[in-house]
Design an enzyme around this catalytic site. Structure first.
Site, PDB file in Angstrom:
ATOM      1  N   GLU A 244      25.199  87.968  87.051  1.00  0.00           N
ATOM      2  CA  GLU A 244      25.040  86.875  87.982  1.00  0.00           C
ATOM      3  C   GLU A 244      23.562  86.617  88.546  1.00  0.00           C
ATOM      4  O   GLU A 244      23.039  87.632  89.091  1.00  0.00           O
ATOM      5  CB  GLU A 244      26.117  87.056  89.038  1.00  0.00           C
TER       6      GLU A 244
ATOM      7  N   ASP B 226      21.498  76.694  83.155  1.00  0.00           N
ATOM      8  CA  ASP B 226      21.299  77.977  82.104  1.00  0.00           C
ATOM      9  C   ASP B 226      22.249  78.141  81.117  1.00  0.00           C
ATOM     10  O   ASP B 226      21.812  78.566  80.021  1.00  0.00           O
ATOM     11  CB  ASP B 226      20.971  79.009  83.005  1.00  0.00           C
TER      12      ASP B 226
ATOM     13  N   ARG C  35      36.179  59.350  92.791  1.00  0.00           N
ATOM     14  CA  ARG C  35      34.933  59.547  93.410  1.00  0.00           C
ATOM     15  C   ARG C  35      33.830  58.690  93.026  1.00  0.00           C
ATOM     16  O   ARG C  35      33.079  58.106  93.575  1.00  0.00           O
ATOM     17  CB  ARG C  35      34.455  61.040  93.033  1.00  0.00           C
TER      18      ARG C  35
ATOM     19  N   HIS D  22      29.170  66.875  90.412  1.00  0.00           N
ATOM     20  CA  HIS D  22      29.647  68.003  89.437  1.00  0.00           C
ATOM     21  C   HIS D  22      28.858  67.109  88.012  1.00  0.00           C
ATOM     22  O   HIS D  22      28.818  65.890  87.845  1.00  0.00           O
ATOM     23  CB  HIS D  22      31.071  67.727  89.273  1.00  0.00           C
TER      24      HIS D  22
ATOM     25  N   GLU E 128      32.672  74.561  84.302  1.00  0.00           N
ATOM     26  CA  GLU E 128      31.780  73.215  84.412  1.00  0.00           C
ATOM     27  C   GLU E 128      30.522  73.501  83.325  1.00  0.00           C
ATOM     28  O   GLU E 128      29.776  72.524  82.862  1.00  0.00           O
ATOM     29  CB  GLU E 128      30.719  73.358  85.877  1.00  0.00           C
TER      30      GLU E 128
ATOM     31  N   LEU F 173      38.895  73.443  90.050  1.00  0.00           N
ATOM     32  CA  LEU F 173      39.555  74.688  90.306  1.00  0.00           C
ATOM     33  C   LEU F 173      40.671  74.830  89.233  1.00  0.00           C
ATOM     34  O   LEU F 173      40.923  75.999  88.570  1.00  0.00           O
ATOM     35  CB  LEU F 173      40.069  74.981  91.573  1.00  0.00           C
TER      36      LEU F 173
END
Length: 628
Positions: free
Chosen positions: A143, A387, A446, A553, A582, A598
C-alpha cells in the site's frame, strides 16, 4: 525563551469540517505529551496522523515534521495546534518550525517470497487478501499510503444487494410502483440482445408484483441486473455506445448477497432495521453497516488480515511488475525512504483503484464531459492516481471504458468531500439552483444529476427540514452546529430567512417548497417525475447545504473476465495477473449506480482470490511470507 509548564487545551482543524480538541502538556521547556481527541474525524482517513505526528514532535522536540501523505489537512491541524500551545506557553512556535527534522532510520532493501501479492489496500485489496488467507495462502499487501483503506474508507457505506425476503418487510414509497411500471413498459427493441431474456423475466416479475396489490418494497436479482445495465448504458461525445458486459453484470448481482454474508461472518455488522440507498442508486437495496461509512469494512478486514499473518507493507509503492516468459511473477516496489522491495509471488492481484485523484489523466481520457476544469475537486483519496492501470498495461493488458468519468453531483464545493453538510438519502433531499428552483428528479442517476447541476451553474443547494435532517448519514448535532458556525451549512427558522442567507428570492424558494410538498402529498411529481419521495419539507428549522459536482469514480480500467483474470488486447488471459474493483473496467460501463462500488469490490476481490487459489494451489499452509 522559556515556556510556562502546564496542560494547554487547543483545537486543531481536521479533515472536512471537524475540529479536534487537543491537549498539549508542556513541562521543563519541552513538549512532554500531545493527546488528540479525534472522535469527530472521519475514521480511517487520518488515524495514522494521530499516532505518528505527536510521537515525532515529542521525540524530536521540533515542529519540522513530515505531514502524513494523504492526510495533509489533519497533519497541518496537529502541527498548528501544538504551535498554538507553544505560543500560549510563551514559546516561539516559528523557532520550533525551523528546528532540525528527526533523523530517520537507514533505508535497506528487502525481498519476499509469497503465494499472493496484493497491490493496493482498499476494500478490493483487503477482500482479496482476506479470502487468500482463508485459502491458506501466504499474502503480502503493498500500500503506497501510510494507512489502509484507499477510497473505501471514504465511501458512504451502503452496499447494493437484492435480498427480497428482507426487503419486503419495508413499505413501498410513493413513486416506486410507477417507476417499475415504466421500466416494464420499455420496448425490448431498446434492450441489448444479451439482456433481452432476463428483461422479459423481470417484466413478468414486475407484472405479478403490481397485480398482487402488495404495499411492500419489491426487489429481485434481475431488477438489480437490469438497473445496473441500463444505469450504465451511455453514449460519449464521439457517439460511442457502451454498456456493462453481460457476464460481469450477472456475476456481480448473483454473488453480491454472498459478499454481504461473507462480510457479516468476518464481523461487519449491518443495520437490518433499515434499507437505504445512496445518491444515484435507483433503488432501495443498500445494506448499510452499523458503523458509519466505508471504514466499517476497512477496519474489520484490515484487523483480520493482520491477525491472520499477512505481511502488510505500507508506504510501499509498486513500481513495476516482474514478467518472465509472459507470466507475471512478482512486483518491484519502492518505500518512501527510497529502499527497494522485491516480492516474488505466484499470483499478483491489482486492486489499486482508479484515477479520480489524477486530474490530468482524467482530462486526457475523458470523452463524456464537455469540459473538466483544472481545479475541479475530487471525492477521492489522493492515492488514487491510476498506478494499477499503468502496471497492468506494462504486462500488455487491454483497457476499456476509460473515457467515462463519473462526477458525484452532491460534493462539497470546496473540498469535494461527501459527508459535509446534510447528506440524506435522495428520496428525502430537494435540489434547488441558485435562484431557489428545483431543476431535476433528485432520484436519478449521478451523471443526470451532475449534468443538470452544471447546466444550472454548477453550484446548487440541498434543502432539508428537521424531519429530513434526521435521515442524514452520520451527522451529529455538534458537527451541524460547527458547520453552521463555519458558514458551510445554512440554517434558519423560516424558508424565507434561509433564502435570504444564501442570496435567493424568498418568494421563489417558498413557492418551490410549497409545490414540492403538494407533490409528496399527491404521490406524484408532475414537474420532474421524481421516482420516489418520503417527507414533506415543513418542520423548522430549515437547512441549505451548498453542493457542486466533483470527480468521483473512473468507470474505465483493465479488461477482466468473470474470474477476475486480466486480459490482453487479443482477449487472452495474462498468466498470474488478476484485478478487481475500480482498477478493472467493463462492469459499470458509462455510469456506476450508487452502492454498486462496494458490491463490486467485495465480490470481485473475493473472486480474484478464489481464481488465484484454484490456479496456484498452496504447497504448504505455513502462514506469513518468507523474508530474505
Amino acid at each position: 525563551m522559556s515556556m510556562k509548564s502546564g496542560i494547554y487545551k487547543v483545537k486543531a482543524k481536521g479533515h472536512g469540517t471537524s475540529f479536534m480538541p487537543m491537549e498539549v502538556t508542556i513541562k521543563d521547556d519541552k513538549v512532554a505529551d500531545i493527546t488528540v481527541d479525534s472522535a469527530g474525524e472521519t475514521s480511517g482517513i487520518a488515524d495514522e496522523v494521530f499516532k505518528r505526528l505527536p510521537k515525532a514532535i515529542v521525540d524530536g522536540q521540533t515542529l519540522n515534521v513530515d505531514a502524513v501523505s494523504g492526510a495533509s489537512i489533519s497533519s497541518k491541524g496537529v502541527i498548528d495546534g501544538v504551535a498554538e500551545a507553544i505560543t500560549e506557553a510563551g514559546g516561539d512556535a516559528e523557532e520550533w518550525k525551523q528546528r532540525a527534522k528527526p533523523a530517520s532510520a537507514a533505508a535497506k532493501d528487502e525481498e519476499y517470497d509469497t503465494d499472493v501479492v496484493v497491490i493496493g489496500a482498499g476494500g478490493a485489496g483487503l477482500a482479496a487478501a482476506t479470502r487468500s488467507i482463508q485459502h491458506d495462502k501466504k499474502v503480502v499487501i503493498l500500500e503506497k499510503f501510510p494507512q489502509l483503506g484507499g477510497n473505501t474508507a471514504r465511501a458512504g457505506g451502503p452496499m447494493n444487494a437484492a435480498e427480497p425476503d428482507w426487503q419486503k418487510g419495508f413499505k413501498a414509497l410513493p413513486g416506486e410502483k410507477e417507476t417499475l411500471k415504466e421500466l416494464a413498459e420499455t420496448p425490448t427493441s431498446e434492450i441489448d440482445p444479451e439482456y433481452v431474456a432476463d428483461f422479459e423475466k423481470l417484466r413478468d416479475q414486475i407484472k405479478a408484483y403490481l397485480e398482487s396489490g402488495e404495499d411492500c418494497l419489491f426487489d429481485s436479482v434481475l431488477l438489480h441486473e437490469i438497473q445496473t445495465y441500463l444505469g450504465g448504458k451511455r453514449v460519449d461525445l464521439n457517439g460511442n455506445e457502451i454498456h456493462g458486459k453481460y457476464e460481469l453484470v450477472t456475476t456481480l448481482v448473483n454473488n453480491v448477497l454472498d459478499s454481504v454474508k461473507w462480510l457479516t461472518d468476518l464481523g461487519v455488522k449491518f443495520d437490518r432495521t433499515d434499507v437505504t440507498m445512496p445518491v444515484g442508486a435507483l433503488w432501495r437495496r443498500g445494506h448499510k453497516p452499523v458503523e458509519p461509512m466505508g471504514f466499517a469494512y476497512i477496519h474489520i478486514l484490515g484487523d483480520w488480515v493482520k491477525a491472520h499473518g499477512a505481511t502488510v507493507l505500507t508506504e510501499t509503492r509498486a513500481k513495476h511488475l516482474i514478467i518472465e516468459d509472459g507470466k507475471v511473477t512478482g512486483v518491484i516496489a519502492e518505500k518512501t525512504d527510497g529502499s527497494k522491495v522485491t516480492v516474488h509471488a505466484k499470483s499478483v492481484i491489482l486492486t489499486a483503484g482508479g484515477f479520480g485523484a489524477n486530474t490530468k489523466m482524467v482530462q486526457k481520457y475523458n470523452t463524456y464531459w464537455e469540459h473538466i476544469d483544472d481545479d475541479i475537486a475530487t471525492t477521492n483519496s489522493p492515492a488514487i492516481t491510476g498506478d494499477g492501470i499503468a502496471l497492468g498495461e506494462e504486462a500488455g493488458a487491454d483497457v476499456t471504458g476509460m473515457g467515462f468519468i463519473q462526477l458525484m453531483p452532491v460534493s462539497d464545493p470546496v473540498t469535494g468531500e461527501l459527508f459535509t453538510g446534510l447528506q440524506t438519502p435522495p428520496e428525502n433531499f430537494i435540489m434547488v439552483n441558485q435562484k431557489g428552483k428545483r431543476f431535476v428528479n433528485e432520484f436519478a442517476e449521478r451523471d443526470t444529476l451532475a449534468k443538470a447541476a452544471i447546466a444550472n451553474g454548477g453550484l446548487f443547494y440541498l434543502i432539508a427540514d428537521d424531519n429530513i435532517k434526521a435521515t442524514a448519514y452520520n451527522t451529529t448535532q455538534e458537527s451541524i452546529d460547527a458547520q453552521v458556525e463555519a458558514g458551510t451549512l445554512f440554517r434558519d427558522d423560516t424558508l424565507a430567512g434561509l433564502a435570504k442567507q444564501v442570496g435567493m428570492d424568498p418568494e421563489v424558494l417558498t413557492d418551490t417548497i410549497k409545490k414540492y410538498n403538494s407533490y409528496v402529498e399527491a404521490g406524484n411529481d408532475p414537474e420532474f417525475h421524481k421516482s420516489a419521495f418520503h417527507f414533506k419539507c415543513e418542520k423548522a428549522p430549515f437547512y441549505a447545504t451548498p453542493r457542486k459536482p466533483a470527480i468521483h469514480h473512473t468507470m474505465g480500467g483493465l479488461v477482466i473476465d468473470t474470474k477476475a483474470h486480466v486480459l490482453d488486447k487479443e482477449g487472452h488471459v495474462i498468466s498470474g495477473l488478476y484485478s478487481a474493483g475500480e482498477n478493472a473496467g467493463g462492469l459499470h460501463a458509462g455510469n456506476r449506480l450508487g452502492g454498486n462500488s462496494l458490491a463490486d469490490i467485495f465480490t470481485f476481490g473475493r473472486i480474484a482470490a478464489d481464481t488465484a487459489n484454484a490456479e496456484h494451489p498452496a504447497v504448504d499452509a505455513a502462514s506469513g511470507a518468507s523474508h530474505h
